[in-house]
Write an enzyme that holds these catalytic residues in place. Structure first.
Site, PDB file in Angstrom:
ATOM      1  N   GLY A 196      -4.698  -3.469   4.629  1.00 43.97           N
ATOM      2  CA  GLY A 196      -3.807  -2.974   3.581  1.00 43.97           C
ATOM      3  C   GLY A 196      -4.524  -1.968   2.702  1.00 43.97           C
ATOM      4  N   ASN A 197      -3.963  -1.698   1.531  1.00 47.31           N
ATOM      5  CA  ASN A 197      -4.647  -0.824   0.572  1.00 47.31           C
ATOM      6  C   ASN A 197      -4.251  -1.242  -0.843  1.00 47.31           C
ATOM      7  OD1 ASN A 197      -2.291   0.854  -0.331  1.00 47.31           O
ATOM      8  ND2 ASN A 197      -2.245   1.285   1.879  1.00 47.31           N
ATOM      9  N   TYR A 198      -4.785  -0.520  -1.845  1.00 50.27           N
ATOM     10  CA  TYR A 198      -4.663  -0.961  -3.241  1.00 50.27           C
ATOM     11  C   TYR A 198      -3.377  -0.525  -3.934  1.00 50.27           C
ATOM     12  CZ  TYR A 198      -9.653  -2.010  -2.891  1.00 50.27           C
ATOM     13  OH  TYR A 198     -10.862  -2.514  -2.534  1.00 50.27           O
ATOM     14  N   SER A 199      -2.444   0.105  -3.234  1.00 53.33           N
ATOM     15  CA  SER A 199      -1.254   0.599  -3.942  1.00 53.33           C
ATOM     16  C   SER A 199      -0.463  -0.557  -4.557  1.00 53.33           C
ATOM     17  CB  SER A 199      -0.353   1.386  -2.975  1.00 53.33           C
ATOM     18  OG  SER A 199       0.852   1.715  -3.621  1.00 53.33           O
TER      19      SER A 199
ATOM     20  N   ALA B  30       1.577   4.417   0.054  1.00 54.69           N
ATOM     21  CA  ALA B  30       0.278   4.599   0.702  1.00 54.69           C
ATOM     22  C   ALA B  30       0.398   3.922   2.075  1.00 54.69           C
ATOM     23  CB  ALA B  30      -0.815   3.966  -0.132  1.00 54.69           C
TER      24      ALA B  30
END
Ligand code: PMT
Length: 402
Positions: free
Chosen positions: A208-211, A278
């Protein structure tokens, strides 16, 4: 713009309360109807007689009218108003609003308010600069309230001159600007993507990512506020991320592939799309059916490319549609953003860089540059709600060219 608008004016216990008279006069001169709700402390600074003479309405302060015991309904006021303005707003009232402490008529009215709320803080600089006041203002801003401050209107960036209430003519101008934009996107359908995507590795793990979704949600609220119907395709964000406007229809997805599918389906019936999510560029080539056990010392996960949603929509875009992308960069910012603008056939791209403090993932603020094929406009660090307004101004300008 203010003609016929119904404004609830909340007045609290500050020396700046005398300026409320000037606000009332200017609102009434512009054709607005004003109902004053004043806190008990507010009455120490200005008399209800003056206020009712100016508004031609009895001032509301208590839950019950003292003369005949009539019940003042904060719920009815919340439904009646086109906007609520709290000016001056003391640190105490701001704190109570942020935490829902409904111990007077003004706070109960605020909590029942269906219309947009504008807050003009007034206090001495030390109180204003205190982290708790700043945190409360950020909280109120994150709930969609509009903070009207002297200067640039950005919390705690430059404290000089802050704390003092903004001048009445500027406060009234903020309301006028707000109403002038209302309805400017009526009849438009806008697709917005927000948040991260999760790419499954096994039943318990993902890439995943930090969005957080904050930027995308702010864009959705801004479009809806201007009268557009919004389809918000949203990756996995925290449960606290909720939309408020009834014209926002939210579609929750998890992976890039699901987001791609939803966007492809929706885009043909849209006037424009803003791709703020993102999205993972790669996904595991296979998803393990069972939790992967620790075996050797290292482990390799093979990835395969995901579809590029922006590029897909760029290919199917009709001349009457406007397509907006984001570029999140860590280096070579402008060059990379320009390349994405062209490659994905976007009308403009919003560049934000992780090198700028307060910009990008998870923050309540962002610092952007809007890049079109023939212009580049830098904007200062601002709350994401205000960044969204800058982006939607540009979107409207591009749509008007079509
Ligand atoms: O959600 P927040 O915490 O508020 O953070 C906001 C944000 C930093 C996520 C946002 O401001 C932002 O920059 N979003 C785009 C992030 C990104 O993935 O940028 P990119 O440069 O990798 O992608 C370029 C563009 O192509 C973006 O519009 C992206 O949505 C789109 N894209 C990317 C990959 C892919 N497979 N499909 C896409 O559509």
């Amino acid at each position: 713009m203010l003609k016929g608008k119904k404004i609830v004016l909340g007045i609290t216990g500050s020396i700046a309360a005398y300026k409320s008279c000037l606000i009332i006069r200017q609102l009434i001169k512009r054709g607005a109807e004003v109902q004053v709700v004043i806190t008990p402390a507010g009455k120490e600074f200005i008399t209800p007689i003056t206020l009712s003479a100016l508004t031609s309405k009895p001032v509301i302060s208590e839950f019950f009218a003292q003369r005949d015991g009539t019940w003042h309904s904060h719920v009815d006021l919340g439904l009646w108003a086109d906007a609520m303005l709290i000016a001056p707003a003391t640190a105490s009232t701001i704190g109570k609003m942020a935490h829902g402490i409904a111990d007077n008529m003004l706070i109960t009215t605020y909590l029942s308010m269906k219309a947009p709320v504008f807050i003009a803080p007034a206090m001495d600089l030390d109180m204003y600069a205190h982290p708790s006041t700043q945190q409360n203002l950020r909280t109120l801003q994150s709930y969609g309230n509009h903070i009207i401050e002297p200067g640039t209107g950005f919390l705690a960036s430059h404290l000089e001159g802050k704390g003092r209430m903004e001048e009445p003519e500027h406060i009234v101008a903020s309301l006028e600007q707000f109403f002038s934009q209302q309805g400017s996107m009526k009849g438009n359908r806008v697709l917005i993507t927000a948040g991260p995507t999760y790419e499954k590795i096994d039943p318990v793990r993902f890439i995943g990512n930090y969005s957080s979704g904050k930027m995308g949600f702010a864009l959705a609220e801004e479009c809806a506020r201007r009268g557009a119907d919004v389809e918000l395709v949203c990756g996995p964000v925290s449960a606290s991320m909720q939309t408020r406007h009834p014209h926002i229809h939210r579609i929750d997805v998890e992976s890039a592939r699901q987001m791609h599918e939803a966007c492809q389906r929706l885009f043909p019936s849209m006037n424009s799309a803003i791709l703020c999510a993102a999205v993972a560029d790669f996904t595991p080539a296979t998803v393990a059916a069972q939790k992967i056990k620790r075996t050797g010392d290292d482990m390799v996960i093979r990835l395969k490319p995901n579809p590029d949603i922006a590029a897909t929509l760029g290919t199917i875009k009709r001349p009457d549609q406007t397509l907006v992308g984001f570029a999140l960069e860590t280096d070579n910012e402008e060059h990379n953003a320009q390349a994405k603008l062209q490659k994905k056939n976007l009308d403009f791209i919003v560049l934000n860089s992780l090198r700028d403090p307060g910009a990008g993932f998870r923050t309540d603020t962002n610092k952007i540059t809007i890049i079109t094929p023939d212009s580049q406009t830098q904007h200062p660090l601002k709350p994401k709600t205000e960044v969204a307004a800058d982006i939607i101004d540009q979107l409207e300008a591009e749509m008007n060219k079509k």
